[in-house]
Design a protein around this motif. Structure first.
Motif, PDB file in Angstrom:
ATOM      1  N   VAL A   1      38.594  66.651  60.367  1.00 42.66           N
ATOM      2  CA  VAL A   1      37.631  66.039  59.464  1.00 42.66           C
ATOM      3  C   VAL A   1      37.742  66.667  58.077  1.00 42.66           C
ATOM      4  N   ARG A   2      37.758  65.807  57.076  1.00 42.98           N
ATOM      5  CA  ARG A   2      37.822  66.271  55.689  1.00 42.98           C
ATOM      6  C   ARG A   2      36.426  66.588  55.173  1.00 42.98           C
ATOM      7  N   SER A   3      36.310  67.706  54.477  1.00 44.38           N
ATOM      8  CA  SER A   3      35.060  68.035  53.788  1.00 44.38           C
ATOM      9  C   SER A   3      35.353  68.158  52.300  1.00 44.38           C
ATOM     10  N   VAL A   4      34.323  68.035  51.480  1.00 46.20           N
ATOM     11  CA  VAL A   4      34.514  68.150  50.032  1.00 46.20           C
ATOM     12  C   VAL A   4      33.820  69.373  49.446  1.00 46.20           C
ATOM     13  N   ASN A   5      33.027  70.077  50.259  1.00 47.67           N
ATOM     14  CA  ASN A   5      32.389  71.295  49.768  1.00 47.67           C
ATOM     15  C   ASN A   5      32.036  72.201  50.948  1.00 47.67           C
TER      16      ASN A   5
ATOM     17  N   LEU B   1      29.107  73.375  51.948  1.00 44.29           N
ATOM     18  CA  LEU B   1      27.937  72.952  52.717  1.00 44.29           C
ATOM     19  C   LEU B   1      28.327  71.911  53.754  1.00 44.29           C
ATOM     20  N   GLN B   2      29.107  70.931  53.341  1.00 44.09           N
ATOM     21  CA  GLN B   2      29.542  69.901  54.273  1.00 44.09           C
ATOM     22  C   GLN B   2      30.384  70.507  55.394  1.00 44.09           C
ATOM     23  N   ALA B   3      31.258  71.445  55.045  1.00 42.99           N
ATOM     24  CA  ALA B   3      32.090  72.108  56.063  1.00 42.99           C
ATOM     25  C   ALA B   3      31.229  72.856  57.071  1.00 42.99           C
ATOM     26  N   ARG B   4      30.158  73.530  56.598  1.00 37.80           N
ATOM     27  CA  ARG B   4      29.272  74.264  57.509  1.00 37.80           C
ATOM     28  C   ARG B   4      28.554  73.308  58.455  1.00 37.80           C
ATOM     29  N   VAL B   5      28.083  72.178  57.926  1.00 34.69           N
ATOM     30  CA  VAL B   5      27.397  71.193  58.764  1.00 34.69           C
ATOM     31  C   VAL B   5      28.346  70.649  59.825  1.00 34.69           C
ATOM     32  N   LEU B   6      29.575  70.365  59.431  1.00 35.46           N
ATOM     33  CA  LEU B   6      30.562  69.848  60.380  1.00 35.46           C
ATOM     34  C   LEU B   6      30.839  70.864  61.485  1.00 35.46           C
ATOM     35  N   ARG B   7      30.904  72.114  61.123  1.00 40.01           N
ATOM     36  CA  ARG B   7      31.147  73.144  62.141  1.00 40.01           C
ATOM     37  C   ARG B   7      29.933  73.331  63.040  1.00 40.01           C
ATOM     38  N   LEU B   8      28.732  73.102  62.506  1.00 45.52           N
ATOM     39  CA  LEU B   8      27.523  73.210  63.317  1.00 45.52           C
ATOM     40  C   LEU B   8      27.471  72.140  64.408  1.00 45.52           C
TER      41      LEU B   8
ATOM     42  N   GLY C   1      30.102  71.171  65.901  1.00 48.68           N
ATOM     43  CA  GLY C   1      31.187  71.467  66.826  1.00 48.68           C
ATOM     44  C   GLY C   1      32.580  71.102  66.378  1.00 48.68           C
ATOM     45  N   ILE C   2      32.775  70.828  65.087  1.00 45.51           N
ATOM     46  CA  ILE C   2      34.106  70.485  64.584  1.00 45.51           C
ATOM     47  C   ILE C   2      34.830  71.754  64.146  1.00 45.51           C
ATOM     48  N   GLN C   3      35.948  72.052  64.783  1.00 47.43           N
ATOM     49  CA  GLN C   3      36.711  73.251  64.456  1.00 47.43           C
ATOM     50  C   GLN C   3      37.723  73.012  63.344  1.00 47.43           C
ATOM     51  N   ASP C   4      38.333  71.831  63.353  1.00 43.33           N
ATOM     52  CA  ASP C   4      39.407  71.535  62.393  1.00 43.33           C
ATOM     53  C   ASP C   4      38.858  70.782  61.194  1.00 43.33           C
ATOM     54  N   VAL C   5      38.310  71.546  60.248  1.00 48.72           N
ATOM     55  CA  VAL C   5      37.781  71.007  58.998  1.00 48.72           C
ATOM     56  C   VAL C   5      38.729  71.411  57.881  1.00 48.72           C
ATOM     57  N   PHE C   6      39.079  70.471  57.015  1.00 47.12           N
ATOM     58  CA  PHE C   6      40.014  70.791  55.932  1.00 47.12           C
ATOM     59  C   PHE C   6      39.515  70.232  54.612  1.00 47.12           C
ATOM     60  N   ARG C   7      39.927  70.879  53.537  1.00 40.12           N
ATOM     61  CA  ARG C   7      39.633  70.406  52.181  1.00 40.12           C
ATOM     62  C   ARG C   7      40.952  70.174  51.467  1.00 40.12           C
ATOM     63  N   VAL C   8      41.153  68.955  51.004  1.00 37.61           N
ATOM     64  CA  VAL C   8      42.402  68.586  50.347  1.00 37.61           C
ATOM     65  C   VAL C   8      42.635  69.445  49.112  1.00 37.61           C
ATOM     66  N   GLU C   9      41.569  69.717  48.370  1.00 35.71           N
ATOM     67  CA  GLU C   9      41.704  70.484  47.138  1.00 35.71           C
ATOM     68  C   GLU C   9      42.192  71.906  47.411  1.00 35.71           C
ATOM     69  N   GLU C  10      41.714  72.503  48.504  1.00 37.26           N
ATOM     70  CA  GLU C  10      42.147  73.860  48.841  1.00 37.26           C
ATOM     71  C   GLU C  10      43.619  73.889  49.227  1.00 37.26           C
ATOM     72  N   VAL C  11      44.045  72.877  50.005  1.00 36.72           N
ATOM     73  CA  VAL C  11      45.456  72.804  50.392  1.00 36.72           C
ATOM     74  C   VAL C  11      46.334  72.654  49.158  1.00 36.72           C
ATOM     75  N   ALA C  12      45.944  71.758  48.243  1.00 37.30           N
ATOM     76  CA  ALA C  12      46.727  71.543  47.026  1.00 37.30           C
ATOM     77  C   ALA C  12      46.765  72.802  46.167  1.00 37.30           C
ATOM     78  N   ALA C  13      45.620  73.498  46.067  1.00 38.17           N
ATOM     79  CA  ALA C  13      45.559  74.719  45.263  1.00 38.17           C
ATOM     80  C   ALA C  13      46.476  75.795  45.831  1.00 38.17           C
ATOM     81  N   LYS C  14      46.494  75.936  47.168  1.00 38.64           N
ATOM     82  CA  LYS C  14      47.359  76.936  47.792  1.00 38.64           C
ATOM     83  C   LYS C  14      48.837  76.602  47.566  1.00 38.64           C
ATOM     84  N   GLN C  15      49.175  75.309  47.643  1.00 36.12           N
ATOM     85  CA  GLN C  15      50.555  74.895  47.407  1.00 36.12           C
ATOM     86  C   GLN C  15      50.967  75.218  45.974  1.00 36.12           C
ATOM     87  N   LEU C  16      50.091  74.902  45.021  1.00 33.68           N
ATOM     88  CA  LEU C  16      50.410  75.153  43.615  1.00 33.68           C
ATOM     89  C   LEU C  16      50.490  76.643  43.346  1.00 33.68           C
ATOM     90  N   CYS C  17      49.572  77.420  43.942  1.00 33.73           N
ATOM     91  CA  CYS C  17      49.592  78.871  43.764  1.00 33.73           C
ATOM     92  C   CYS C  17      50.904  79.453  44.267  1.00 33.73           C
TER      93      CYS C  17
END
Length: 235
Positions: A97-101, A103-110, A112-128
């Motif tokens: 499940v994709r999250s955008v912030n 807070l949303q990631a915390r709610v998703l994990r509450l 029971g969702i373990q695999d939460v991702f943020r596209v912006e974080e992945v892109a930032a890590k790639q660029l870094c």
């Protein structure tokens, strides 16, 4: 593995096209027909429907072990949570499940969702990784100290065979494959970090002869990769 992508915005569309190009069976579901129309001839199952309606979800084959469901409606907070909760209730086993912030990631994990991702974080890590690893075409971290990296062939190695350069013995690096040939753009790619990729040769053996413009796909410790790039001044 089959893939079901719920939410065909810019990211969902790119993901659906990329998976279809790799030969996977992709079901793309979105409430808006205008989002489905551009990929209706690309993915196996282009569907228009409201994923917040449990009746729509139940018509799909979502609970098999070989089905991976990806929810990419991160920007639509309430829809994201409702769709995800219903998929969890249905017993979907492979759910991303994709999250955008945060807070949303915390709610998703509450819920029971373990695999939460943020596209912006992945892109930032790639660029870094690209910015701090000069001389490497691309870098993908494997763990805290090891990476896969695409590195330009040292000019002195053109015409030499793999067995002659001591890549493993002297540099402690493993050659997984070689990119060789005209770069081909990835169809439908909206990722600003995406670049055309050259095709790879079969698993190389010691008799393989290097050619100009080869790109080496290497695995090893970050320190060894950096030392290799610095030794040959690969920029």
């Amino acid at each position: 593995m089959k893939f079901v992508i719920i939410g065909i915005g810019q990211f969902g569309r790119s993901l659906a096209i990329s998976l279809a190009d790799l030969g996977y069976e992709v079901t793309a579901l979105d409430v808006r027909e205008t989002n489905i129309t551009p990929i209706k001839d690309i993915v196996a199952n282009p569907l228009v429907g409201d994923a917040t309606d449990m009746r729509v979800l139940r018509q799909l084959d979502l609970t098999n072990e070989d089905t991976c469901v990806i929810v990419t409606v991160g920007e639509q907070y309430e829809r994201n949570i409702l769709i995800t909760a219903q998929l969890k209730e249905m017993g979907v086993k492979n759910l991303y499940v994709r999250s955008v912030n945060d807070l949303q990631a915390r709610v998703l994990r509450l819920i029971g969702i373990q695999d939460v991702f943020r596209v912006e974080e992945v892109a930032a890590k790639q660029l870094c990784a690209r910015l701090v690893n000069e001389g490497m075409v691309s870098v993908r971290r494997i763990d805290a100290t090891h990476s896969l990296a695409e590195v330009k062939l040292p000019a002195a190695w053109v015409g030499k065979k793999l067995m002659e350069v001591g890549l493993r013995q002297e540099y402690r690096l493993n050659l997984l494959t070689v990119r060789r040939g005209q770069p081909v753009a990835q169809s439908g790619a909206d990722d600003v970090l995406a670049e055309p990729e050259s095709p790879v040769v079969d698993t190389p053996d010691g008799s393989m002869e290097f050619k100009a413009c080869d790109i080496l796909v290497l695995f090893g410790k970050d320190t060894d990769l950096k030392a290799f790039v610095e030794k040959f001044e690969l920029q």
